[in-house]
Design a protein around this motif. Structure first.
Motif, PDB file in Angstrom:
ATOM      1  N   VAL A 784       0.690  -0.723  -0.025  1.00  0.00           N
ATOM      2  CA  VAL A 784      -0.007   0.170  -0.147  1.00  0.00           C
ATOM      3  C   VAL A 784       0.672   1.326   0.398  1.00  0.00           C
ATOM      4  O   VAL A 784       1.516   1.291   0.269  1.00  0.00           O
ATOM      5  N   ALA A 785       0.850   2.238  -0.669  1.00  0.00           N
ATOM      6  CA  ALA A 785       1.504   3.272  -1.092  1.00  0.00           C
ATOM      7  C   ALA A 785       0.455   4.401  -0.950  1.00  0.00           C
ATOM      8  O   ALA A 785      -0.256   4.360  -2.135  1.00  0.00           O
ATOM      9  N   SER A 786       0.392   5.612  -0.520  1.00  0.00           N
ATOM     10  CA  SER A 786      -0.366   7.143  -0.475  1.00  0.00           C
ATOM     11  C   SER A 786       0.751   7.701  -1.059  1.00  0.00           C
ATOM     12  O   SER A 786       2.392   7.957  -0.338  1.00  0.00           O
ATOM     13  N   PHE A 787       0.406   8.867  -2.300  1.00  0.00           N
ATOM     14  CA  PHE A 787       1.030   9.673  -2.333  1.00  0.00           C
ATOM     15  C   PHE A 787       0.361  11.176  -1.812  1.00  0.00           C
ATOM     16  O   PHE A 787      -0.623  11.770  -2.643  1.00  0.00           O
ATOM     17  N   LEU A 817      -3.335   7.322  -4.306  1.00  0.00           N
ATOM     18  CA  LEU A 817      -3.268   6.024  -3.916  1.00  0.00           C
ATOM     19  C   LEU A 817      -2.553   4.813  -4.367  1.00  0.00           C
ATOM     20  O   LEU A 817      -3.621   4.783  -5.874  1.00  0.00           O
ATOM     21  N   ARG A 818      -2.064   3.573  -4.327  1.00  0.00           N
ATOM     22  CA  ARG A 818      -1.786   2.685  -4.714  1.00  0.00           C
ATOM     23  C   ARG A 818      -2.028   1.497  -4.093  1.00  0.00           C
ATOM     24  O   ARG A 818      -1.652   1.204  -2.402  1.00  0.00           O
ATOM     25  N   VAL A 819      -2.773   0.494  -4.099  1.00  0.00           N
ATOM     26  CA  VAL A 819      -3.072  -0.811  -3.528  1.00  0.00           C
ATOM     27  C   VAL A 819      -2.596  -2.304  -4.472  1.00  0.00           C
ATOM     28  O   VAL A 819      -3.501  -2.338  -5.029  1.00  0.00           O
ATOM     29  N   ALA A 834      -2.590  -8.141  -9.067  1.00  0.00           N
ATOM     30  CA  ALA A 834      -3.602  -6.866  -9.038  1.00  0.00           C
ATOM     31  C   ALA A 834      -3.241  -5.887  -7.884  1.00  0.00           C
ATOM     32  O   ALA A 834      -3.027  -5.417  -6.908  1.00  0.00           O
ATOM     33  N   SER A 835      -3.031  -4.876  -8.836  1.00  0.00           N
ATOM     34  CA  SER A 835      -2.779  -3.865  -8.480  1.00  0.00           C
ATOM     35  C   SER A 835      -4.423  -2.587  -8.465  1.00  0.00           C
ATOM     36  O   SER A 835      -5.107  -2.623  -9.236  1.00  0.00           O
ATOM     37  N   LEU A 836      -4.649  -1.730  -7.181  1.00  0.00           N
ATOM     38  CA  LEU A 836      -5.638  -1.046  -7.012  1.00  0.00           C
ATOM     39  C   LEU A 836      -4.821   0.686  -7.475  1.00  0.00           C
ATOM     40  O   LEU A 836      -4.184   1.259  -6.807  1.00  0.00           O
ATOM     41  N   GLN A 837      -5.125   1.190  -9.013  1.00  0.00           N
ATOM     42  CA  GLN A 837      -5.153   2.788  -8.552  1.00  0.00           C
ATOM     43  C   GLN A 837      -5.330   4.016  -8.391  1.00  0.00           C
ATOM     44  O   GLN A 837      -7.013   3.957  -9.429  1.00  0.00           O
ATOM     45  N   VAL A 838      -5.091   4.763  -8.578  1.00  0.00           N
ATOM     46  CA  VAL A 838      -5.954   5.878  -7.470  1.00  0.00           C
ATOM     47  C   VAL A 838      -5.678   7.718  -8.145  1.00  0.00           C
ATOM     48  O   VAL A 838      -4.970   7.306  -6.676  1.00  0.00           O
TER      49      VAL A 838
END
Length: 874
Positions: A784-787, A817-819, A834-838
């Motif tokens: 998990v990463a947030s920017f 946000l990246r998960v 699998a990745s979620l990109q917001v």
């Protein structure tokens, strides 16, 4: 041939960011090393900013985007990847090609022009790839094929030559992969979608490797009307109402003495106006379809001979909706469609309208088709005494086909005075005949094809010279021969615009790396000390010669603290099109000259103006002096903390541009470009060889002739700080990490000429601070990463009813946000992630500014964007 020489005014010392490159290399190996990839040798890692194998660049701040970062970002293309770097002008935007879609994607660095930053692929120069530019462009590499990106934020002409004024961006591709990888990404935003699919296959065998990758990308367009934060009425803030009065429903200008009273159609009530937002139909972000194919390979012929090669082909189609050219047409009362104001007795009125009913749409579509090839091949020879000789060739070719629709102004003017329904213009309805419509749209568009080629042969010899107390002194010597060509065909309106330009460049360069102090002979406050000297000589067939040196020093006064500094000179050669572009001759009558080219010496009796625009064969290189001081700190008491701070200073002179007509008459710099009242023979000589755009055959005796072709006269001076901080927290459950990367501009002064006043660009649109803060965690199969992306406030001038005022917008701050989840390593999910990109999680409204579209500075028009990515290794 004119010779250009630099003068060394200052001496400075410089060193390299060893910490950053070690981190980048470590991340790369951690991501890519597999059972079949253990043979990757350290000396095969491509390093940016130096020509000596196995030696990091000395003195220069090196910014890295690793393979892990590329996967985490989920970016569709290389420009999108670099939108995450605060030092680049494209930071926190959705990058588009410059010049309305017909320029390069390469952004500038630290607020300076894109032409001052050199893009490379695996250290090799790239072909120009834009219809309006002869400067190198970003390579459109499939995302799966990218190993990492290295940004040398320092002048580097002593190694790479032209364009490396503010820095170098090097796209480094993967080299050894075993198996097949596939990636699919699809995302949506408000009135927007984007998707891309890619596949990569690689094989590593005993004596070499081969790799091929393909990607298909498509995205929708976004119009101004798709974003409700846009506005053009700024009266509440004391500004102007900038909404258009040339609207689908026309306005009529009429007055018995001077056409000055508005009458809104269809009622034609005096003093009323129709307003419209013509920007609502214009694209903020164009639609794109892209195919890109990359292949590379290497083969060990023997222990001492290695063959290698790489090739990239990209086929891109862009479409951008643009506003219709608004019209102010004089209409005769004899026109059967004429509508005058009630009670008016005018024989002629001006009708202000947007020609939707002529075109059959509320916009034109500009299109650009681009096919780009970049390739390099070479052979490495291992010589005695550990020397290596590399012989290589680099080739590039771009084909652009650009189409820009337009209105035939002569035909629409004639139709305004038409006297029958078959010949007349109807701006108020659909009465314009099909024949008149066709005439208005005929012989007006720009339809040009452009081919650009670059062929380069190079040789480089590098290796150890002898032992110094601190290690082995190493040297590199190289030579290059490059040929560039530019050929244009097609028409602008009814006029053919053929251009055929070429240039040859011969170059020689050398670099010495001298480790003076190491652990073996360390002294108090001098644990390590190394010196780098480099220089390059370039000879151009069109403008002459230039020489550019650089010096750098690394100094480690104590364990965990590395200091560095650099001084160098760099240049940017004028683009071939800047030198050889078609020169047009233009005409303003005396009345128009009062507004556009007012000559103070003429007083109230202004005269007609003839002026030239286009290329200039006398252009010289833009030049720069750059120096930097930096520190990298890894304290022993906090081994998981790392910090880097760099001060940079850039003096950029002889920048190329076009003066405004007002400046021509007030700045003594331009006294030589003014020719007042030339005789017929003098005028004929001044116009010789140039394309007559609208100069009449009968020219008044009293006339001003202005030579406004491109020339060297601008100056830019800027300094600032680059900062990077990182801390990792290893825990029982995984790794938590945080980092901050930022650029802070201390000063940015611009002079349009050596004699003009200094303008502070921080008060004229350049943000002072850009920063990106990252907080993330890797826990088991989850990441998990947030920017947080920060672009400082935007300050600029805006028009008011009484003059000009200044306004400062709020900062632009977005959160991404990246998960990512690595699926169970068994069955169908084996090797799958699998990745979620917001992007723009909070759907941030851009800061307000009372001009243009009501937006303060660069921003991302896509807004909140949610995408799902699936990657699988076979």
């Amino acid at each position: 041939m004119k010779v250009v020489r630099h003068s060394t005014k200052r001496a400075a010392v410089c060193g390299a960011s060893l910490l950053t490159i070690m981190l980048a290399a470590g991340q790369v190996q951690a991501q890519e090393a597999g059972p079949d990839e253990e043979a990757v040798a350290v000396d095969e890692i491509i390093v940016t900013g130096t020509s000596i194998r196995g030696v990091p660049p000395v003195g220069s701040n090196l910014i890295g985007v690793s393979r892990a970062d590329v996967e985490r970002l989920g970016a569709a293309n290389t420009p999108d990847i670099l939108a995450s770097v605060p030092q680049l002008n494209s930071f926190n935007t959705a990058p588009v090609a410059a010049s309305g879609g017909f320029g390069t994607f390469a952004p500038g660095m630290r607020g300076l022009p894109s032409s001052a930053t050199l893009p490379l692929m695996n250290g090799h120069r790239l072909v120009a790839a834009a219809a309006n530019d002869t400067a190198p462009d970003y390579p459109l590499i499939p995302a799966l094929a990218i190993e990492r990106v290295e940004v040398v934020a320092d002048g580097a002409s002593s190694i790479y030559g032209s364009d490396a004024v503010t820095g170098v961006v090097n796209f480094i591709t993967r080299r050894r992969v075993d198996g097949v990888e596939a990636s699919a990404n699809y995302g949506v935003g408000d009135a927007y979608y984007q998707g891309h699919f890619g596949v990569l296959a690689g094989k590593t065998f005993e004596r070499g490797s081969a790799l091929i990758a393909y990607q298909y990308t498509q995205n929708d367009s976004i119009t101004g009307g798709d974003r409700d934060y846009r506005t053009q009425d700024f009266t509440k803030q004391g500004g102007l109402d900038a909404r258009a009065v040339n609207c689908p429903t026309p306005n009529v200008l009429y007055d018995t003495s001077f056409y000055a009273v508005y009458h809104a159609a269809p009622g034609l009530v005096a003093g009323t106006k129709n307003y419209c937002d013509n920007g609502a139909v214009v694209d903020l972000y164009p639609s794109t379809e892209l195919h890109s194919l990359f292949a590379s390979g290497e083969y060990l012929v023997s222990d001492k001979i290695r063959l290698w090669g790489e090739a990239l082909y990209a086929d891109r189609h862009d479409e951008m909706r643009v506003g219709l050219p608004v019209q102010s047409v004089a209409m005769s009362a004899a026109n059967p469609f004429f509508r005058g104001p009630a009670g008016g007795a005018a024989n002629v009125a001006f009708v202000l309208f947007r020609p939707d009913n002529i075109v059959g749409a509320d916009h034109f579509i500009n299109s650009d088709d681009k096919q780009v090839f970049n390739g390099s091949v070479g052979v490495d020879f291992q010589l005695p005494r550990e020397f290596e000789l590399t012989l290589g060739g680099t080739f590039g070719r771009t084909d652009n086909d650009a189409y820009i629709p337009a209105i035939n102004t002569a035909a629409i003017t004639a139709a305004g005075f038409g006297v029958t329904t078959a010949t007349a213009l109807d701006p108020f309805g659909d009465g314009t005949s099909e024949a008149v419509k066709q005439a208005i749209l005929a012989n007006a568009a720009t339809a040009v094809g452009i081919t650009q080629d670059m062929d380069m042969a190079s040789a480089r010899l590098s290796g150890p010279l002898f032992e110094l107390p601190g290690g082995t002194m190493k040297i590199a010597l190289g030579a290059e021969y490059r040929k560039e060509t530019f050929e244009q065909r097609g028409v602008v309106g009814a006029s053919p615009v053929p251009e055929k330009l070429d240039r040859d460049i011969s170059s020689f360069y050398g670099e010495i790396f001298a480790p003076l102090v190491s652990e073996a002979n360390a002294l108090p406050l001098v644990q390590k000390l190394s010196l780098s000297l480099s220089g390059r000589y370039d000879k151009y067939s069109d403008f002459g010669e230039t020489s550019n040196p650089k010096i750098g020093v690394n100094w480690t006064p104590a364990n965990g603290l590395d200091l560095r500094a650099s001084y160098g000179q760099s240049f940017r050669a004028p683009g071939m099109r800047q030198i050889g572009a078609t020169v047009g001759a233009y005409y303003l009558d005396a009345a128009t000259s009062v507004v556009g080219a007012n000559d103070p010496t003429r007083g109230p009796n202004q005269v007609a103006t003839i002026y030239l625009l286009g290329g200039n064969k006398n252009l010289q290189p833009e030049e720069a002096e750059t120096w930097s001081l930096g520190a990298d700190w890894t304290p022993s008491f906090a081994p998981n903390f790392k910090a880097s701070v760099t001060y940079y200073n850039i003096e950029y002179i002889n920048t190329i541009g076009v003066p405004s007509a007002a400046m021509v008459f007030t700045d003594p710099t331009f006294s030589k470009v003014i020719h007042r009242d030339p005789t017929p023979s003098e005028l004929q000589a001044l116009l010789a060889g140039h394309v007559n755009v609208n100069v009449p055959s009968a020219i008044p005796a009293a006339v001003n002739f202005l030579d406004l072709r491109l020339n060297n006269f601008g100056m830019r001076s800027t300094d600032g700080l680059d900062m990077f901080f990182r801390y990792n927290w290893p825990t029982d459950f995984g790794l938590v990490y945080a980092d901050l990367s930022a650029n802070y501009i201390l000063n940015y002064d611009v002079k349009q000429t050596p004699n003009s006043a200094v303008a502070d660009s921080l008060d004229l649109g350049i943000p002072q601070t850009t920063a990106r803060f990252t907080l993330g965690a890797d826990v088991g199969d989850w990441s998990v990463a947030s920017f947080v992306n920060f672009r400082g406030e935007y300050t600029n001038n805006y028009a008011t009813p009484t003059g000009v005022a200044q306004y400062t917008s709020s900062p632009y701050v977005t959160v991404d946000l990246r998960v990512s989840w690595t699926l169970p390593d068994a069955g169908w999910s084996q090797g799958m992630t699998a990745s979620l990109q917001v992007n723009d999680l909070l759907d941030e409204t851009p800061p307000y500014f009372p001009a243009t579209d009501g937006i303060g500075g660069a921003y991302n028009p896509i807004g909140r964007f949610i995408a799902l990515n699936l990657r699988k290794k076979f």
